[in-house]
Design a protein around this motif. Structure first.
Motif, PDB file in Angstrom:
ATOM      1  N   GLU A 135       0.830  -1.199   0.000  1.00  0.00           N
ATOM      2  CA  GLU A 135       0.000   0.000   0.000  1.00  0.00           C
ATOM      3  C   GLU A 135       0.868   1.254   0.000  1.00  0.00           C
ATOM      4  O   GLU A 135       0.553   2.244  -0.668  1.00  0.00           O
ATOM      5  N   ARG A 187       0.502   4.135  -2.815  1.00  0.00           N
ATOM      6  CA  ARG A 187       0.096   5.493  -2.437  1.00  0.00           C
ATOM      7  C   ARG A 187       1.159   6.524  -2.813  1.00  0.00           C
ATOM      8  O   ARG A 187       0.831   7.609  -3.311  1.00  0.00           O
ATOM      9  N   ALA A 246       0.627   9.419  -5.568  1.00  0.00           N
ATOM     10  CA  ALA A 246       0.721  10.813  -5.141  1.00  0.00           C
ATOM     11  C   ALA A 246       1.766  11.560  -5.965  1.00  0.00           C
ATOM     12  O   ALA A 246       1.560  12.720  -6.348  1.00  0.00           O
ATOM     13  N   GLU A 282       1.361  14.037   1.381  1.00  0.00           N
ATOM     14  CA  GLU A 282       0.020  13.547   1.082  1.00  0.00           C
ATOM     15  C   GLU A 282      -0.192  12.157   1.667  1.00  0.00           C
ATOM     16  O   GLU A 282      -1.253  11.846   2.203  1.00  0.00           O
ATOM     17  N   PHE A 283       0.842  11.318   1.568  1.00  0.00           N
ATOM     18  CA  PHE A 283       0.749   9.967   2.113  1.00  0.00           C
ATOM     19  C   PHE A 283       0.554  10.003   3.627  1.00  0.00           C
ATOM     20  O   PHE A 283      -0.330   9.327   4.169  1.00  0.00           O
ATOM     21  N   HIS A 307      -0.482  12.458   5.589  1.00  0.00           N
ATOM     22  CA  HIS A 307      -1.751  13.054   5.998  1.00  0.00           C
ATOM     23  C   HIS A 307      -2.927  12.149   5.608  1.00  0.00           C
ATOM     24  O   HIS A 307      -3.973  12.185   6.259  1.00  0.00           O
ATOM     25  N   GLY A 308      -2.746  11.353   4.567  1.00  0.00           N
ATOM     26  CA  GLY A 308      -3.760  10.373   4.222  1.00  0.00           C
ATOM     27  C   GLY A 308      -3.936   9.364   5.335  1.00  0.00           C
ATOM     28  O   GLY A 308      -5.058   8.960   5.660  1.00  0.00           O
ATOM     29  N   MET A 309      -2.817   8.946   5.941  1.00  0.00           N
ATOM     30  CA  MET A 309      -2.894   8.052   7.093  1.00  0.00           C
ATOM     31  C   MET A 309      -3.646   8.718   8.235  1.00  0.00           C
ATOM     32  O   MET A 309      -4.466   8.097   8.912  1.00  0.00           O
ATOM     33  N   GLU A 310      -3.366   9.997   8.429  1.00  0.00           N
ATOM     34  CA  GLU A 310      -4.010  10.738   9.516  1.00  0.00           C
ATOM     35  C   GLU A 310      -5.518  10.806   9.307  1.00  0.00           C
ATOM     36  O   GLU A 310      -6.299  10.767  10.270  1.00  0.00           O
ATOM     37  N   ASN A 311      -5.941  10.885   8.040  1.00  0.00           N
ATOM     38  CA  ASN A 311      -7.366  11.029   7.736  1.00  0.00           C
ATOM     39  C   ASN A 311      -8.085   9.698   7.588  1.00  0.00           C
ATOM     40  O   ASN A 311      -9.307   9.667   7.453  1.00  0.00           O
ATOM     41  N   ASP A 312      -7.327   8.596   7.555  1.00  0.00           N
ATOM     42  CA  ASP A 312      -7.942   7.282   7.408  1.00  0.00           C
ATOM     43  C   ASP A 312      -8.807   6.959   8.621  1.00  0.00           C
ATOM     44  O   ASP A 312      -8.701   7.568   9.684  1.00  0.00           O
ATOM     45  N   ASP A 343      -7.605   1.792  10.345  1.00  0.00           N
ATOM     46  CA  ASP A 343      -6.438   1.808   9.474  1.00  0.00           C
ATOM     47  C   ASP A 343      -5.217   2.335  10.216  1.00  0.00           C
ATOM     48  O   ASP A 343      -4.103   1.839  10.043  1.00  0.00           O
TER      49      ASP A 343
END
Length: 213
Positions: free
Chosen positions: A64, A68, A72, A92-93, A95-100, A104
């Motif tokens: 993953e 990602r 990105a 982006e990667f 912050h994507g984790m932060e928003n998951d 996750d």
């Protein structure tokens, strides 16, 4: 996704969750494929439809991660300076984790704990990350219009950014604020890396510091 794809993803995630729970409870070496499959109430044969081995399950996060980061980076403007494009791709990667969803983030936390506790897995994970860096180097070289076989800048750029990210990720995996700390640490490391470089150094044709002195 269609119903079939959703069910396959649910089974895959169920195997991942069961595997990491067993790794943390019993230890990675002591956990077997049969035990992981039994925890999800599927056969070992079904397990091997998703993973080639117990190690592949333990390092599934790198797949993953690869997807990602490459996605990105591909989405960044083609005329953006290469270093900036790669740094933003990693931002982006992270912050994507932060928003998951919370589950996750918890998966990533369990992954870190298992990898940190098993030197052999850590070494294999490092090797997989090196393979990802090679792919990033090829993409950066394409953006620069250079050949990484003769121009060291693409490889150096990728190594510098990924090293900054690794430094940012070296934070405690304990405590409720772990993910917040990780995001802040990676951001800070990338900011410091950007501040350390002379603007334009990653552009072909830029004079070396020796030539400017």
């Amino acid at each position: 996704m269609g119903l079939r794809e959703r069910k396959k993803r649910q089974t895959r995630l169920a195997l991942v969750d069961a595997g990491f729970k067993l790794f943390l409870a019993r230890g990675y070496e002591a956990t077997t494929v049969d035990q992981i499959a039994a925890a999800v109430e599927v056969s070992p044969r079904t397990f091997f439809r998703y993973f080639g081995s117990k190690e592949d399950l333990a390092l599934d996060f790198t797949v993953e991660y690869d997807e990602r980061i490459m996605t990105a980076l591909a989405a960044r403007p083609q005329d953006e300076p290469p270093f900036t494009a790669l740094a933003h791709a990693f931002r982006e990667f992270i912050h994507g984790m932060e928003n998951d969803a919370a589950e996750d983030a918890e998966r990533f936390l369990r992954h870190r704990r298992v990898i940190d506790a098993n030197p052999a897995l850590f070494c294999t994970s490092f090797a997989r990350m090196a393979d990802i860096e090679k792919k990033l180097t090829v993409e950066i070289a394409r953006r620069q219009g250079t050949d990484p076989a003769t121009d060291p800048r693409p490889k150096l750029l990728v190594a510098f950014v990924t090293s900054a990210v690794r430094v940012g990720m070296e934070c405690s995996v304990d405590g409720d604020s772990y993910l917040d700390s990780l995001v802040a640490n990676v951001e800070n490391a990338l900011n410091l890396a950007e501040e350390a470089l002379r603007p334009g150094w990653d552009r072909p044709g830029t004079p070396s510091p020796e030539a400017l002195s």
